[in-house]
Every structure is written in C-alpha cells, then in structure tokens.
Design a protein around this motif. Structure first.
Motif, PDB file in Angstrom:
ATOM      1  N   VAL A 109       0.304   7.730 -14.676  1.00 56.81           N
ATOM      2  CA  VAL A 109       0.528   6.928 -13.452  1.00 56.81           C
ATOM      3  C   VAL A 109       0.107   5.585 -14.208  1.00 56.81           C
ATOM      4  O   VAL A 109      -0.851   5.543 -14.821  1.00 56.81           O
ATOM      5  N   ALA A 110       1.008   4.645 -14.153  1.00 54.78           N
ATOM      6  CA  ALA A 110       0.661   3.313 -14.543  1.00 54.78           C
ATOM      7  C   ALA A 110       0.554   2.287 -13.272  1.00 54.78           C
ATOM      8  O   ALA A 110       1.488   2.317 -12.512  1.00 54.78           O
ATOM      9  N   THR A 111      -0.513   1.872 -13.139  1.00 55.25           N
ATOM     10  CA  THR A 111      -0.728   0.575 -12.125  1.00 55.25           C
ATOM     11  C   THR A 111      -1.552  -0.405 -12.545  1.00 55.25           C
ATOM     12  O   THR A 111      -2.371  -0.221 -13.758  1.00 55.25           O
ATOM     13  N   ASP A 112      -1.724  -1.459 -11.692  1.00 56.90           N
ATOM     14  CA  ASP A 112      -2.687  -2.478 -11.842  1.00 56.90           C
ATOM     15  C   ASP A 112      -3.388  -2.615 -10.755  1.00 56.90           C
ATOM     16  O   ASP A 112      -4.363  -3.582 -10.747  1.00 56.90           O
ATOM     17  N   ASP A 113      -3.765  -1.587  -9.932  1.00 55.94           N
ATOM     18  CA  ASP A 113      -4.704  -1.521  -8.913  1.00 55.94           C
ATOM     19  C   ASP A 113      -5.619  -0.540  -8.965  1.00 55.94           C
ATOM     20  O   ASP A 113      -5.626   0.834  -9.248  1.00 55.94           O
ATOM     21  N   ALA A 114      -6.930  -0.761  -8.642  1.00 57.41           N
ATOM     22  CA  ALA A 114      -7.901   0.073  -8.958  1.00 57.41           C
ATOM     23  C   ALA A 114      -7.976   1.247  -7.774  1.00 57.41           C
ATOM     24  O   ALA A 114      -8.573   2.188  -8.101  1.00 57.41           O
ATOM     25  N   ARG A 115      -7.702   0.909  -6.683  1.00 57.95           N
ATOM     26  CA  ARG A 115      -7.461   1.733  -5.590  1.00 57.95           C
ATOM     27  C   ARG A 115      -6.650   3.151  -5.886  1.00 57.95           C
ATOM     28  O   ARG A 115      -6.708   4.023  -5.683  1.00 57.95           O
ATOM     29  N   ILE A 116      -5.375   2.567  -6.456  1.00 60.88           N
ATOM     30  CA  ILE A 116      -4.414   3.694  -6.911  1.00 60.88           C
ATOM     31  C   ILE A 116      -5.026   4.265  -8.152  1.00 60.88           C
ATOM     32  O   ILE A 116      -4.852   5.780  -8.318  1.00 60.88           O
ATOM     33  N   ARG A 117      -5.642   3.592  -9.124  1.00 63.83           N
ATOM     34  CA  ARG A 117      -6.245   4.533 -10.263  1.00 63.83           C
ATOM     35  C   ARG A 117      -7.211   5.403  -9.578  1.00 63.83           C
ATOM     36  O   ARG A 117      -7.531   6.451  -9.979  1.00 63.83           O
ATOM     37  N   GLY A 134       0.925  -1.198   0.313  1.00 63.39           N
ATOM     38  CA  GLY A 134      -0.070  -0.014   0.017  1.00 63.39           C
ATOM     39  C   GLY A 134       0.877   1.314  -0.051  1.00 63.39           C
ATOM     40  O   GLY A 134       0.346   2.408   0.266  1.00 63.39           O
ATOM     41  N   LYS A 135       2.174   1.276  -0.364  1.00 62.76           N
ATOM     42  CA  LYS A 135       2.884   2.378  -0.074  1.00 62.76           C
ATOM     43  C   LYS A 135       2.462   3.645  -0.919  1.00 62.76           C
ATOM     44  O   LYS A 135       2.524   4.659  -0.429  1.00 62.76           O
ATOM     45  N   PRO A 136       2.040   3.414  -2.134  1.00 62.94           N
ATOM     46  CA  PRO A 136       1.917   4.622  -2.897  1.00 62.94           C
ATOM     47  C   PRO A 136       0.501   5.430  -2.253  1.00 62.94           C
ATOM     48  O   PRO A 136       0.526   6.581  -2.683  1.00 62.94           O
ATOM     49  N   LEU A 137      -0.304   4.896  -1.521  1.00 64.77           N
ATOM     50  CA  LEU A 137      -1.341   5.623  -0.922  1.00 64.77           C
ATOM     51  C   LEU A 137      -0.845   6.002   0.579  1.00 64.77           C
ATOM     52  O   LEU A 137      -1.715   6.741   0.969  1.00 64.77           O
ATOM     53  N   VAL A 138       0.370   6.032   1.027  1.00 62.94           N
ATOM     54  CA  VAL A 138       0.796   6.374   2.501  1.00 62.94           C
ATOM     55  C   VAL A 138       0.665   7.990   2.403  1.00 62.94           C
ATOM     56  O   VAL A 138       1.287   8.685   1.318  1.00 62.94           O
TER      57      VAL A 138
END
Length: 266
Positions: free
Chosen positions: A53-61, A18-22
């Motif tokens: 931003v490139a991600t595979d996670d809907a929360r980060i998106r 979960g680091k990107p959302l810290v």
C-alpha cells in the motif's frame, strides 16, 4: 522474475475525501474499509510476489498496517496513482519484472483480472503498459450513461484497435452507439478497469513527463502514456458472472454493497 502489486491510496481525494477508509458492508453484514478490501483483492491473485500500500497519509498507513499490509510512505507531491507507484518502487529500491497498480477504489476486482493482465503484458513484448477492459452489457452501459446524465464522473471507457493497442480512454461513454441494447446484451462499449501493469522503465520515466493536455482535460492518468507515444495493451477480461464497479462517488457505496451481498462477498 517478480511481480509487485502497489495499491496507491490518498486521503485528500477531490471527489471523495477519506475514500480509502470508507467501510463497505458485504454479505456478512460486517464492514471493512475500501483499502482493506482492495488489499484483499490484490492478495487473492496468483503469481504475485509482494503487495504494498503506497500512501502519503498517516491515517491510511496506520489503518493498513493494522490489518497486516506492508506500507510504503510517499510524498504529497504525487499527482496520481501512477506517480505514487513509481515513487514507492524507487523508494524501496525494487527491480521487479512487472509492477501492477491496483487502485484502491476497486475492491470488486477479481483475481483473474490481475492474472490475465500480467499474462497479457508478458505475451506482448512491444507493450509498455497493459490494462484490463470489460465489454459492457446493456445494463452496464446504461449505468455509465446515467452517471453522465446526472453530472457524475463515473466509470471510464476505452477504445482500441484490432491489435488491442489503446486508441483512447474517456470518462464519456464511447464509442457512440445509437442502438438500444437489452440489459444482458453485449455492446460495443468497453469499461476500463482501473488496474495497470507497467514495465519498470516507462513507469520510472512517467513522473518526469509534464502532464499532457488530454490527461488534464479527462483527468485520466493513462493518457500521459498515449500522449508520449507509449503503447498500452488493452487486455479483454471476462466477468464470469461477477459484477464489477468502482467506488468513484459517495452514491456508489450502496451500489457496491448490494453487489457484494448479491455475490456473497463477506
């Protein structure tokens, strides 16, 4: 001639899920997420045509789109940030001159690091990839050594030849220097800053190569280029009075927040 910054971000980090959302609190006392601060750092660089931003996670998106970032969804199969960048560029059908990978754990990356990196790659047509290196002061070197003594995987160091071509990167503190250094003294150790500028062709090839032995041992994606004989240019950058550190472990959060407060970063 276009330059695109891709910020790879995944939620399922082994060392720090979960680091990107810290959230990181700066001088204003208000918290903003790591991915948002990294995106803001990317947007501050001059001469950049697009930031993704490139991600595979809907929360980060969802979070990134909420603060106005362009997001490219990628597969869960990307083994590292370079592969995620390559996939995002391919999925979007982009054909830029240079792709910059600004990893989402380096919110203190000054704009001139990115600008100098792009200029360095443009000036060296023989280089496939360029990456910044920052000469460590005695204090920075001591921090790197302290992480290793404590068993933490902290920053990465780089060694390079007289032509600035990379010889090796390591999570150990190299080269060995037996001398003692004062806190502000320059040392022979160079901190590798986690940003890359790629020419499109080697970036597109990268995901087709098997992981290299050294890459696997060190856990450093850039070693795959070296193991395949590709040339990485180390571009020395200057701190200009700014402190620099990456968020690698939970213990880095208070360190980064203290740095932001000291430098007046909101």
């Amino acid at each position: 001639m276009s330059v695109v910054i891709v910020i790879p971000a995944r939620h399922a980090s082994t060392r720090y899920p979960g680091k990107p959302l810290v959230e990181l609190r700066g001088a204003s006392g208000q918290g903003r997420s790591l991915i948002r601060r990294s995106w803001e750092a990317a947007c501050a660089a001059r001469g950049i045509d697009r930031v993704i931003v490139a991600t595979d996670d809907a929360r980060i998106r969802d979070h990134a789109e909420g603060f106005g970032a362009e997001v490219a969804m990628t597969s869960t199969g990307a083994r590292n940030g370079t592969e995620r960048c390559a996939e995002a560029v391919a999925n979007l059908g982009l054909a830029p001159e240079i792709v910059v990978n600004l990893q989402g754990d380096a919110p203190l990356t000054p704009a001139w690091f990115v600008e100098d990196l792009v200029a360095g790659l443009r000036a060296d047509p023989g280089a496939d990839v360029a990456t910044p290196v920052l000469q460590c002061t005695g204090a920075m070197r001591s921090d790197l050594i302290a992480d290793r003594v404590a068993g933490r995987v902290g920053g990465t160091t780089a060694v390079f030849g007289h032509d600035r071509r990379a010889l090796y990167f390591s999570k150990e503190v190299i080269p060995h220097a037996g001398a003692e250094f004062g806190p502000s003294d320059p040392t022979p150790v160079f901190h590798h800053v986690g940003v890359y500028a790629y020419r499109p062709a080697p970036l597109a090839e990268y995901p087709t190569w098997d992981e290299g032995r050294l890459e696997t041992l060190e856990g450093l994606e850039q070693l795959r280029f070296l193991e395949r004989g590709r040339r990485i240019l180390c571009v020395e950058v200057e701190a200009r009075g700014r402190e620099f550190w990456e968020l690698n472990n939970p213990s880095d959060v208070p360190k980064l927040e203290a740095m932001m407060q000291c430098m007046g970063i909101a």
